[in-house]
Structures are given as C-alpha cells and as structure tokens.
Enzyme design. Structure first.
Site, PDB file in Angstrom:
ATOM      1  N   HIS A   1      -9.064 -12.786  -0.500  1.00 35.37           N
ATOM      2  CA  HIS A   1      -8.833 -12.504  -1.922  1.00 35.37           C
ATOM      3  C   HIS A   1      -7.736 -11.462  -2.106  1.00 35.37           C
ATOM      4  O   HIS A   1      -7.622 -10.493  -1.353  1.00 35.37           O
ATOM      5  CB  HIS A   1     -10.128 -12.101  -2.641  1.00 35.37           C
ATOM      6  CG  HIS A   1     -10.786 -10.845  -2.157  1.00 35.37           C
ATOM      7  ND1 HIS A   1     -10.510  -9.610  -2.693  1.00 35.37           N
ATOM      8  CD2 HIS A   1     -11.734 -10.637  -1.219  1.00 35.37           C
ATOM      9  CE1 HIS A   1     -11.258  -8.697  -2.112  1.00 35.37           C
ATOM     10  NE2 HIS A   1     -12.007  -9.286  -1.202  1.00 35.37           N
TER      11      HIS A   1
ATOM     12  N   ASP B   1      -9.746  -3.860   1.776  1.00 35.37           N
ATOM     13  CA  ASP B   1     -10.555  -4.978   1.293  1.00 35.37           C
ATOM     14  C   ASP B   1      -9.861  -5.533   0.049  1.00 35.37           C
ATOM     15  O   ASP B   1      -9.939  -4.912  -1.017  1.00 35.37           O
ATOM     16  CB  ASP B   1     -11.961  -4.484   0.971  1.00 35.37           C
ATOM     17  CG  ASP B   1     -12.855  -5.506   0.309  1.00 35.37           C
ATOM     18  OD1 ASP B   1     -12.523  -6.706   0.316  1.00 35.37           O
ATOM     19  OD2 ASP B   1     -13.891  -5.088  -0.252  1.00 35.37           O
TER      20      ASP B   1
ATOM     21  N   GLU C   1     -12.385 -12.144  -6.650  1.00 32.69           N
ATOM     22  CA  GLU C   1     -13.551 -12.023  -5.771  1.00 32.69           C
ATOM     23  C   GLU C   1     -14.337 -10.760  -6.053  1.00 32.69           C
ATOM     24  O   GLU C   1     -15.571 -10.750  -5.979  1.00 32.69           O
ATOM     25  CB  GLU C   1     -13.090 -12.058  -4.304  1.00 32.69           C
ATOM     26  CG  GLU C   1     -14.209 -12.224  -3.297  1.00 32.69           C
ATOM     27  CD  GLU C   1     -14.837 -10.899  -2.851  1.00 32.69           C
ATOM     28  OE1 GLU C   1     -15.889 -10.943  -2.187  1.00 32.69           O
ATOM     29  OE2 GLU C   1     -14.261  -9.824  -3.163  1.00 32.69           O
ATOM     30  N   GLU C   2     -13.647  -9.665  -6.380  1.00 30.19           N
ATOM     31  CA  GLU C   2     -14.341  -8.389  -6.594  1.00 30.19           C
ATOM     32  C   GLU C   2     -15.244  -8.403  -7.829  1.00 30.19           C
ATOM     33  O   GLU C   2     -16.103  -7.536  -7.973  1.00 30.19           O
ATOM     34  CB  GLU C   2     -13.327  -7.244  -6.704  1.00 30.19           C
ATOM     35  CG  GLU C   2     -12.566  -6.934  -5.425  1.00 30.19           C
ATOM     36  CD  GLU C   2     -13.434  -6.371  -4.305  1.00 30.19           C
ATOM     37  OE1 GLU C   2     -14.667  -6.266  -4.495  1.00 30.19           O
ATOM     38  OE2 GLU C   2     -12.892  -6.046  -3.241  1.00 30.19           O
TER      39      GLU C   2
ATOM     40  N   ASP D   1     -12.623 -11.378   5.453  1.00 30.58           N
ATOM     41  CA  ASP D   1     -12.916 -10.224   4.598  1.00 30.58           C
ATOM     42  C   ASP D   1     -13.329  -9.057   5.489  1.00 30.58           C
ATOM     43  O   ASP D   1     -13.217  -9.126   6.711  1.00 30.58           O
ATOM     44  CB  ASP D   1     -14.016 -10.576   3.589  1.00 30.58           C
ATOM     45  CG  ASP D   1     -13.839  -9.880   2.246  1.00 30.58           C
ATOM     46  OD1 ASP D   1     -13.436  -8.700   2.246  1.00 30.58           O
ATOM     47  OD2 ASP D   1     -14.115 -10.500   1.201  1.00 30.58           O
TER      48      ASP D   1
ATOM     49  N   HIS E   1     -15.030   0.030   0.099  1.00 28.92           N
ATOM     50  CA  HIS E   1     -14.981   0.349  -1.334  1.00 28.92           C
ATOM     51  C   HIS E   1     -14.859   1.845  -1.599  1.00 28.92           C
ATOM     52  O   HIS E   1     -15.173   2.311  -2.704  1.00 28.92           O
ATOM     53  CB  HIS E   1     -16.192  -0.236  -2.080  1.00 28.92           C
ATOM     54  CG  HIS E   1     -16.099  -1.716  -2.279  1.00 28.92           C
ATOM     55  ND1 HIS E   1     -16.819  -2.389  -3.241  1.00 28.92           N
ATOM     56  CD2 HIS E   1     -15.374  -2.671  -1.635  1.00 28.92           C
ATOM     57  CE1 HIS E   1     -16.532  -3.678  -3.194  1.00 28.92           C
ATOM     58  NE2 HIS E   1     -15.658  -3.872  -2.205  1.00 28.92           N
TER      59      HIS E   1
END
Length: 389
Positions: free
Chosen positions: A72, A189, A223-224, A244, A324
């Site tokens: 992504h 990410d 995607e997030e 990922d 994250h």
C-alpha cells in the site's frame, strides 16, 4: 530458480523517494504518479482505478493462474477537525496511531489555497507556563493541536489563510539511514514494502526472467483506513502475496532480519498452501525467515477477502520495530524479502486447477491428515527452522 541479486542501492533510492512524497490516506495522487512512472520505466502495463489504486501487469509464459503481489502507498496522517479560538487546529488521526507519536511532529497541512508547514504540540507545551502540568496532562488526540507556521490567532485568520475543516495533514518522515543497515523513519509501513516490490521487479527485468504465469503488481491507496486491495483483483489472479510490516516486540516472533512470514492476522489464517510454499522456498534457498501470528493487525489481503475475492492470500513482511510510531527496519530484511519475491514469482505453479474460478473436485488440493512420525523414528527428518537447518 535461485534468488536474484537485489540492487540495494536502487531499493534505498526508491525508498527515500517514496518517503519524500507525502501520501496520507486520502491524499495519494502524487505518490501514485511517482510509482506509475517507475513501473512504466520498468516495462509494465499500468492501469489506475478511478481513485488511483495501481494495477500493473508483467506478462509471463501463461495468463492463468496469475499471481499478484500487493503493497500500500498510503500512510498514516491526520485531518483538521476544528478551527480553534486560539488560531490552532484540532486534529483527528487518519489511520490508527497514537497521539503520543504525533506530539512534536513537524508536518505539512494541505489546504485548497496551498500547503503550510506546522508542528503538532501538546495543549500544554511550555514548561515556563505550565510547570509540571506539561508532564501530567493526558495522552490522546484531544490533547494535541496543530500550530500552523503562519499568522493565525483566531478561526477568522485561519479561514483567511484558506485553512478549513477536513484539510489533510502529512507527518514528516525524517528518514535516517545508518551505516549498520538500519533505516529509521516514519511511514516505513508500507513505503519500505513498496520499495521491496520495485527492487524485486528491477531484478526480474535486469535478469530477463520469464515467469511461468503473468504477475500483477498491485498498489492500494487506502489500506491504513481498512480498504486495501478490495478493488484491484481480476478473475485470472489466483493468488496474492501482500508485502507489509512484521511487528517486532514482546510476544512476537518477527525479527528485523530475514523474512517474517505471517501465518495469521486478526482476520484468521492465511492460505495454507500458498503460505507453506513461501516457507519452503525460504528453506530451499537458505533465505533467513521466521513465522509469526499477528493480533491487532490486518493487511491488503483481508480487504480483498472481505470484498468477496476468491483468491489465495499470504502475507510476507519485513520486521519493523515500533510500528505506527518511530519505525525502524533493516536492509537485511528488505533485501531478503525482495529475494523471496523473485524466487516465488519464478517458481512453478503447483495447483494447476487454480487457473479456473470454478472446477470439478478432481485435482483439488490436499492438506496432510496423517499422524506425525515419532521423533525417535530414524526415518524422520531432523527438525529445522524456517530458512535452514
């Protein structure tokens, strides 16, 4: 086929280019154009969905059962919720991440009039004013605000700048590449995953590898926020490998070296046959790897399955510390993951029946049901870990 040589200089260059292109969910046009141009340079046929998700095809010896790899392009970010009386901005997160990692971040706000730089600060940001209250205030998005680097001391002055509710905020990645091979940055990410895919594709092109079936290179843009690869698959795609991050930390088996192969995430187990094929490829070609199960985690694969796609899915990851948050990965993991992708895409197709969306029971797969041999049985193979003896 043995893993191809991965050009890590190319991988790093693409990663830094991606990190330098802001792309929070909902504001991904620039990164879509960047990646589309690179895919075309590498010789692929590129198509975009209406909103900008990318589907690129690399022809193989046969059209079916096609394979897909997906990562992504979108990242975490924030959005303006309210123009405050003090001329600052209340924010809500884009994606799931803690305000603990937002506090102190430099960022860019995108308004209709243009972009502004700014800083996300705690409500009580100065010890000279609040003394010990700076350390005792709660953590959460209601307790931070965005200070725009422009003359704005009221909602009216913010409106005069063109700032409005709903404006997108992109967080600075601040990447740092260390001599030891570590990469520290926000948004690894999944921009590291995108760079891995491009590096694998570059290797396949450089070595002029003809894969047994067509391969599709998919890049999702939401995607997030849970959308992922829900609108990218075509009927000929029988299997999809998501690329990922693998969560490194207490209770997890993920490592910052080698490949971490996910056996399951919060949506359940990944496809038994596809996942074990990837594990066996690591063992056969001495690619360091480990298996892991992820709890509070979902990927592009989950979105595709939930959207109704009848496709085998797997998840291969690069170990990521502090996902994250302030993320850290290692080039060993990124290179290993690209090597695995080249080996997988060049490997023979075992399940020929997958070429058809529906087919008779003949040729359907089998999962082992036999009793395992006793460990003392001299005919038993010695135990080995994923990736080698």
């Amino acid at each position: 086929m043995a893993p191809l040589h991965i050009d890590t200089d190319y991988l790093v260059a693409r990663l830094l280019e991606l990190l330098g292109t802001p792309s929070p969910s909902g504001y991904t046009d620039a990164v879509v154009r960047l990646v589309s141009a690179e895919l075309e340079r590498l010789g692929l046929e590129v198509e975009l969905t209406r909103r900008g998700a990318i589907r690129a095809r690399r022809p193989g010896a046969a059209a079916r059962p096609a394979r897909a790899v997906v990562a992504h392009l979108d990242t975490l970010g924030a959005q303006v919720k309210r123009l405050k009386e003090n001329g600052r901005l209340e924010l809500v997160p884009i994606g799931t991440w803690s305000a603990r990692f937002a506090a102190g971040a430099r960022c860019t706000l995108f308004s209709e009039r243009g972009s502004y730089r700014g800083t996300i600060l705690p409500l009580k940001a100065s010890g000279h004013i609040f003394n010990e209250e700076v350390d005792t205030q709660p953590t959460g998005w209601p307790f931070v605000e965005l200070r725009v680097d422009a003359w704005a001391r009221s909602p009216g002055e913010l409106e005069g700048l063109g700032v409005a509710v709903g404006d997108i905020v992109a967080i600075d990645p601040q990447p740092e590449l260390l001599p030891e091979g570590f990469v520290v940055s926000r948004h690894l990410d999944d921009k590291a995953g995108v760079a891995v895919m491009l590096a694998a594709l570059e290797a396949l092109r450089r070595e002029e590898v003809t894969t047994p079936v067509d391969s599709f290179w998919l890049f999702s843009i939401a995607e997030e926020v849970g959308v992922g690869a829900s609108a990218l698959l075509t009927p000929e795609i029988a299997s999809m490998v998501a690329v990922d991050n693998g969560t490194v930390g207490p209770g997890q088996a993920s490592e910052e070296s080698g490949v971490t192969i996910a056996m399951a995430d919060q949506t359940g187990p990944f496809d038994w046959h596809l996942t074990r094929k990837l594990v066996e490829l690591c063992r056969e070609h001495a690619i360091d790897c480990q298996k892991d199960v992820f709890g509070w985690y979902r990927s592009d694969s989950a979105s595709a399955i939930e959207a109704g796609a009848d496709v085998r899915t797997a998840l291969v990851t690069f170990g990521l510390d502090s996902s994250h948050g302030w993320e850290r990965a290692h080039l060993h993991a990124l290179r290993s993951l690209a090597e695995l992708l080249t080996t997988y895409l060049a490997s023979p197709v075992e399940i020929a029946r997958d070429a058809s969306e529906m087919a008779p029971p003949e040729g359907f797969t089998r999962q082992p049901m036999r009793e395992a041999p006793h460990p003392a049985d001299p005919g038993s193979p010695p135990p080995h870990r994923c990736g080698g003896p």
